[in-house]
Design an enzyme around this catalytic site. Structure first.
Site, PDB file in Angstrom:
ATOM      1  N   GLU A  24       0.823  -1.239  -0.012  1.00  0.00           N
ATOM      2  CA  GLU A  24      -0.028  -0.003  -0.049  1.00  0.00           C
ATOM      3  C   GLU A  24       0.750   1.190   0.063  1.00  0.00           C
ATOM      4  O   GLU A  24       0.474   2.174  -0.797  1.00  0.00           O
ATOM      5  CB  GLU A  24      -0.758  -0.079   1.134  1.00  0.00           C
ATOM      6  CG  GLU A  24      -2.105  -1.070   1.288  1.00  0.00           C
ATOM      7  CD  GLU A  24      -2.957  -1.255   0.169  1.00  0.00           C
ATOM      8  OE1 GLU A  24      -2.984  -0.120  -0.537  1.00  0.00           O
ATOM      9  OE2 GLU A  24      -3.633  -2.129   0.086  1.00  0.00           O
ATOM     10  N   ASN A  59       1.324   4.011  -3.104  1.00  0.00           N
ATOM     11  CA  ASN A  59       0.941   5.271  -3.049  1.00  0.00           C
ATOM     12  C   ASN A  59       1.994   6.317  -3.453  1.00  0.00           C
ATOM     13  O   ASN A  59       1.876   7.335  -4.225  1.00  0.00           O
ATOM     14  CB  ASN A  59       0.656   5.706  -1.376  1.00  0.00           C
ATOM     15  CG  ASN A  59      -0.852   5.233  -1.072  1.00  0.00           C
ATOM     16  OD1 ASN A  59      -1.395   4.725  -2.119  1.00  0.00           O
ATOM     17  ND2 ASN A  59      -0.962   5.070   0.195  1.00  0.00           N
ATOM     18  N   ARG A 112      -9.021   3.151  -7.713  1.00  0.00           N
ATOM     19  CA  ARG A 112      -8.577   3.214  -6.358  1.00  0.00           C
ATOM     20  C   ARG A 112      -9.601   3.245  -5.506  1.00  0.00           C
ATOM     21  O   ARG A 112     -10.835   3.708  -5.647  1.00  0.00           O
ATOM     22  CB  ARG A 112      -7.902   4.720  -5.995  1.00  0.00           C
ATOM     23  CG  ARG A 112      -6.804   5.091  -7.081  1.00  0.00           C
ATOM     24  CD  ARG A 112      -5.639   4.269  -7.242  1.00  0.00           C
ATOM     25  NE  ARG A 112      -5.043   3.514  -6.368  1.00  0.00           N
ATOM     26  CZ  ARG A 112      -4.528   2.450  -5.959  1.00  0.00           C
ATOM     27  NH1 ARG A 112      -4.471   1.679  -7.075  1.00  0.00           N
ATOM     28  NH2 ARG A 112      -4.134   2.057  -4.787  1.00  0.00           N
TER      29      ARG A 112
END
Ligand SMILES: Nc1ncnc2c1ncn2[C@@H]1O[C@H](COP(=O)(O)OP(=O)(O)O)[C@@H](O)[C@H]1O
Ligand SMILES: [Mg+2]
Lengths: 148, 103
Positions: A48, A52, A107
């Site tokens: 994650e 990002n 997303r």
């Protein structure tokens, strides 16, 4: 709390490095003898944070670097720091709300929610125009051997 | 990463395999969407039996397919999710959008 081992790496912000980063950290974390579930939690949280950096911080341009540090402490915890020098986050509290995403589309807006749920502690520091640092801690449950 | 499509009458089943992240989700999405556009099913089944890893990009994949199916009133089922995948799907509350079955 003493340092047991440390590992750093720098990656180019390419999406192929998402799987590479989580494979590296999970191999390193295996020194703490985690359960399959604990390893999966760490892999997911790392995925994650690294995603990002690629998607948000550097806007999928495959330029820019991701700086990763992992520290094993002798209280059987791992501390992982993932840093970028990208666009930064204006409102960190809002960004961390479940389902919040600034780009929508495909997303889910659940990256920070996953990090917070799968790790024991997550801290985010960000300066607009300078970049973002995510620090995550995970305690690994001690395994009690049958023979004492 | 792999996607295998099976079509029977009004059901499209996509057998997903390997790791689902932001890098691999794009190709999976294209394969699934092509099959749905071509066959116009009343039910899309996503089979996660052979998925070894998934982050929130996989949740985005499921939510995006759900949104597309809503336009034609088709249903979404999720099958075969191993424990780690099931944990992610539950965290996202996917059972509110789709019938969810673990392994
Ligand atoms: N490293 C980063 N640099 C800049 N913005 C970020 C970064 N990480 C997260 N963000 C912002 O926080 C929001 C929420 O992130 P996240 O919970 O992972 O959801 P998603 O990635 O699905 O949008 C993102 O949409 C983005 O606006
Ligand atoms: Mg994210």
């Amino acid at each position: 709390m003493q340092l047991k081992n440390k590992f750093t790496m720098t990656l180019i912000a390419r999406s192929t490095n998402e799987s590479f980063a989580r494979a590296c950290i999970s191999a390193f974390a295996s020194q703490l003898d985690p359960t399959i579930e604990e390893i999966n939690d760490i892999k997911t949280a790392v995925s994650e944070a690294v995603t990002n950096c690629i998607v948000h911080a550097y806007k999928e341009k495959a330029i820019g670097k991701i700086y990763i540090t992992a520290i094993l402490n002798d209280n059987n915890s791992i501390k992982i720091t993932i840093r970028d020098k990208g666009c930064g986050i204006e409102n960190v509290a809002k960004a961390m709300e479940p389902l919040y995403t600034s780009i929508g589309g495909e997303r889910a807006g659940l990256g920070f929610a996953v990090m917070e749920s799968f790790m024991d502690n997550v801290k985010v520091k960000s300066v607009v125009g300078r970049g973002t640092t995510v620090t995550m801690l995970k305690k690994i449950s001690p395994r009690i051997s049958v023979n004492g | 990463m792999s996607v295998e499509i099976n079509v029977t009458r009004e059901v499209v089943t996509a057998y997903l395999g390997g790791e689902i992240d932001h890098h691999t989700a794009k190709e999976m999405r294209e394969t699934i969407d092509n099959a749905v556009e071509l066959n116009m099913p009343t039910l899309l089944v996503l089979d996660f039996k052979d998925v070894s890893f998934m982050d929130s990009s996989g949740i985005g994949l499921v939510m995006g397919r759900y949104r597309n199916l809503m336009k034609t009133g088709a249903e979404l089922h999720i099958m075969g999710a191993p424990p780690n995948i099931y944990k992610m799907l539950k965290l996202a509350g996917i059972e509110r959008l789709a019938k969810l079955e673990g392994r």
